[in-house]
Each structure stands twice: as structure tokens, then as C-alpha cells.
Design a protein around this motif. Structure first.
Motif, PDB file in Angstrom:
ATOM      1  N   LYS A  64       8.957 -24.989   7.710  1.00 31.99           N
ATOM      2  CA  LYS A  64       7.977 -24.189   6.963  1.00 31.99           C
ATOM      3  C   LYS A  64       7.783 -24.762   5.555  1.00 31.99           C
ATOM      4  O   LYS A  64       6.650 -24.941   5.098  1.00 31.99           O
ATOM      5  CB  LYS A  64       8.451 -22.743   6.903  1.00 31.99           C
ATOM      6  CG  LYS A  64       7.520 -21.791   6.238  1.00 31.99           C
ATOM      7  CD  LYS A  64       8.093 -20.367   6.348  1.00 31.99           C
ATOM      8  CE  LYS A  64       7.360 -19.399   5.492  1.00 31.99           C
ATOM      9  NZ  LYS A  64       7.909 -18.048   5.553  1.00 31.99           N
ATOM     10  N   ALA A  65       8.865 -25.077   4.872  1.00 32.87           N
ATOM     11  CA  ALA A  65       8.792 -25.631   3.519  1.00 32.87           C
ATOM     12  C   ALA A  65       8.094 -26.992   3.510  1.00 32.87           C
ATOM     13  O   ALA A  65       7.361 -27.328   2.577  1.00 32.87           O
ATOM     14  CB  ALA A  65      10.193 -25.749   2.922  1.00 32.87           C
ATOM     15  N   LYS A  66       8.297 -27.763   4.567  1.00 39.34           N
ATOM     16  CA  LYS A  66       7.730 -29.113   4.650  1.00 39.34           C
ATOM     17  C   LYS A  66       6.249 -29.111   5.050  1.00 39.34           C
ATOM     18  O   LYS A  66       5.458 -29.873   4.511  1.00 39.34           O
ATOM     19  CB  LYS A  66       8.535 -29.924   5.674  1.00 39.34           C
ATOM     20  CG  LYS A  66       8.042 -31.340   5.911  1.00 39.34           C
ATOM     21  CD  LYS A  66       8.922 -32.070   6.909  1.00 39.34           C
ATOM     22  CE  LYS A  66       8.674 -31.711   8.335  1.00 39.34           C
ATOM     23  NZ  LYS A  66       7.386 -32.073   8.881  1.00 39.34           N
TER      24      LYS A  66
ATOM     25  N   VAL B  72       6.821 -16.528  10.102  1.00 35.73           N
ATOM     26  CA  VAL B  72       7.563 -17.035  11.248  1.00 35.73           C
ATOM     27  C   VAL B  72       7.534 -15.925  12.291  1.00 35.73           C
ATOM     28  O   VAL B  72       7.953 -14.799  12.015  1.00 35.73           O
ATOM     29  CB  VAL B  72       9.009 -17.407  10.873  1.00 35.73           C
ATOM     30  CG1 VAL B  72       9.786 -17.823  12.111  1.00 35.73           C
ATOM     31  CG2 VAL B  72       9.026 -18.510   9.831  1.00 35.73           C
ATOM     32  N   VAL B  73       6.996 -16.246  13.470  1.00 36.73           N
ATOM     33  CA  VAL B  73       6.847 -15.247  14.528  1.00 36.73           C
ATOM     34  C   VAL B  73       7.435 -15.783  15.828  1.00 36.73           C
ATOM     35  O   VAL B  73       7.640 -16.987  15.988  1.00 36.73           O
ATOM     36  CB  VAL B  73       5.365 -14.878  14.746  1.00 36.73           C
ATOM     37  CG1 VAL B  73       4.776 -14.271  13.487  1.00 36.73           C
ATOM     38  CG2 VAL B  73       4.551 -16.073  15.204  1.00 36.73           C
ATOM     39  N   ASP B  74       7.697 -14.880  16.764  1.00 38.73           N
ATOM     40  CA  ASP B  74       8.127 -15.292  18.102  1.00 38.73           C
ATOM     41  C   ASP B  74       6.967 -15.996  18.799  1.00 38.73           C
ATOM     42  O   ASP B  74       5.799 -15.621  18.615  1.00 38.73           O
ATOM     43  CB  ASP B  74       8.552 -14.093  18.935  1.00 38.73           C
ATOM     44  CG  ASP B  74       9.889 -13.535  18.494  1.00 38.73           C
ATOM     45  OD1 ASP B  74      10.750 -14.329  18.069  1.00 38.73           O
ATOM     46  OD2 ASP B  74      10.066 -12.310  18.578  1.00 38.73           O
TER      47      ASP B  74
ATOM     48  N   VAL C 119       4.291 -25.652  15.713  1.00 45.99           N
ATOM     49  CA  VAL C 119       5.222 -25.540  16.829  1.00 45.99           C
ATOM     50  C   VAL C 119       6.354 -26.540  16.614  1.00 45.99           C
ATOM     51  O   VAL C 119       6.124 -27.749  16.615  1.00 45.99           O
ATOM     52  CB  VAL C 119       4.516 -25.838  18.179  1.00 45.99           C
ATOM     53  CG1 VAL C 119       5.490 -25.726  19.331  1.00 45.99           C
ATOM     54  CG2 VAL C 119       3.318 -24.931  18.369  1.00 45.99           C
ATOM     55  N   PRO C 120       7.578 -26.065  16.408  1.00 48.37           N
ATOM     56  CA  PRO C 120       8.699 -26.983  16.197  1.00 48.37           C
ATOM     57  C   PRO C 120       8.965 -27.845  17.438  1.00 48.37           C
ATOM     58  O   PRO C 120       8.905 -27.350  18.565  1.00 48.37           O
ATOM     59  CB  PRO C 120       9.889 -26.057  15.948  1.00 48.37           C
ATOM     60  CG  PRO C 120       9.295 -24.743  15.570  1.00 48.37           C
ATOM     61  CD  PRO C 120       7.987 -24.668  16.289  1.00 48.37           C
TER      62      PRO C 120
ATOM     63  N   THR D 154      11.639 -21.198  19.988  1.00 44.59           N
ATOM     64  CA  THR D 154      11.098 -19.895  20.377  1.00 44.59           C
ATOM     65  C   THR D 154      10.298 -19.272  19.244  1.00 44.59           C
ATOM     66  O   THR D 154       9.779 -18.172  19.383  1.00 44.59           O
ATOM     67  CB  THR D 154      12.216 -18.922  20.794  1.00 44.59           C
ATOM     68  OG1 THR D 154      13.025 -18.622  19.645  1.00 44.59           O
ATOM     69  CG2 THR D 154      13.063 -19.495  21.909  1.00 44.59           C
ATOM     70  N   LYS D 155      10.210 -19.967  18.130  1.00 42.51           N
ATOM     71  CA  LYS D 155       9.491 -19.478  16.950  1.00 42.51           C
ATOM     72  C   LYS D 155       8.262 -20.329  16.672  1.00 42.51           C
ATOM     73  O   LYS D 155       8.180 -21.481  17.089  1.00 42.51           O
ATOM     74  CB  LYS D 155      10.401 -19.497  15.708  1.00 42.51           C
ATOM     75  CG  LYS D 155      11.669 -18.698  15.842  1.00 42.51           C
ATOM     76  CD  LYS D 155      11.372 -17.227  15.904  1.00 42.51           C
ATOM     77  CE  LYS D 155      12.687 -16.428  15.931  1.00 42.51           C
ATOM     78  NZ  LYS D 155      12.471 -15.025  16.137  1.00 42.51           N
TER      79      LYS D 155
END
Length: 66
Positions: free
Chosen positions: A34-36, A46-48, A21-22, A5-6
Motif C-alpha cells: 500500500k505504501a509503495k 485494504v479489503v477482503d 492485487v498482491p 486474500t486482500k
């Protein structure tokens, strides 16, 4: 499982906006992704998922202001 959802948003050096997009089956947390994936020294957010436009017609004109 990652939080699907993030989204992770950051600005590219060329001025465009990147949106990460995860994947549903990813075992990393959103912070690990994010770190990778975000280049070192680049500000990211990081947003909805609901914040990201679904109409890609003007994608090159997208901006993000926190």
C-alpha cells in the motif's frame, strides 16, 4: 509472503477505481505494498478479495464506500 486474500482499493484522479492485487510470491506485507503503490495523499482501503466484483463487465462504473 503477502496476503493474497486482500486487495487495496483507491480512487484515481480521473474518477476510476484502482485495485491492487498482491502477487503470491511477493515478500512485502499488504501495508508495505500500500505504501509503495498508492499515490501519496490518496485515501485507500485494504479489503477482503471477496468484496471486489468478479464480473468486469461494468468495471468503469465500480465504486467503493467503506
Amino acid at each position: 509472503m503477502s496476503d493474497t486474500t486482500k486487495r487495496i482499493i483507491y480512487q484515481n484522479p480521473d474518477g476510476g477505481v484502482s485495485i491492487v492485487v498482491p502477487a503470491e510470491k511477493c515478500t512485502l506485507t499488504i501495508d508495505e505494498i500500500k505504501a509503495k503503490d498508492v499515490p501519496s495523499g490518496v485515501t485507500s482501503y485494504v479489503v477482503d478479495a471477496s468484496v471486489v466484483p468478479t464480473d468486469r463487465s461494468f468495471r468503469n462504473a465500480w465504486t467503493y464506500t467503506p
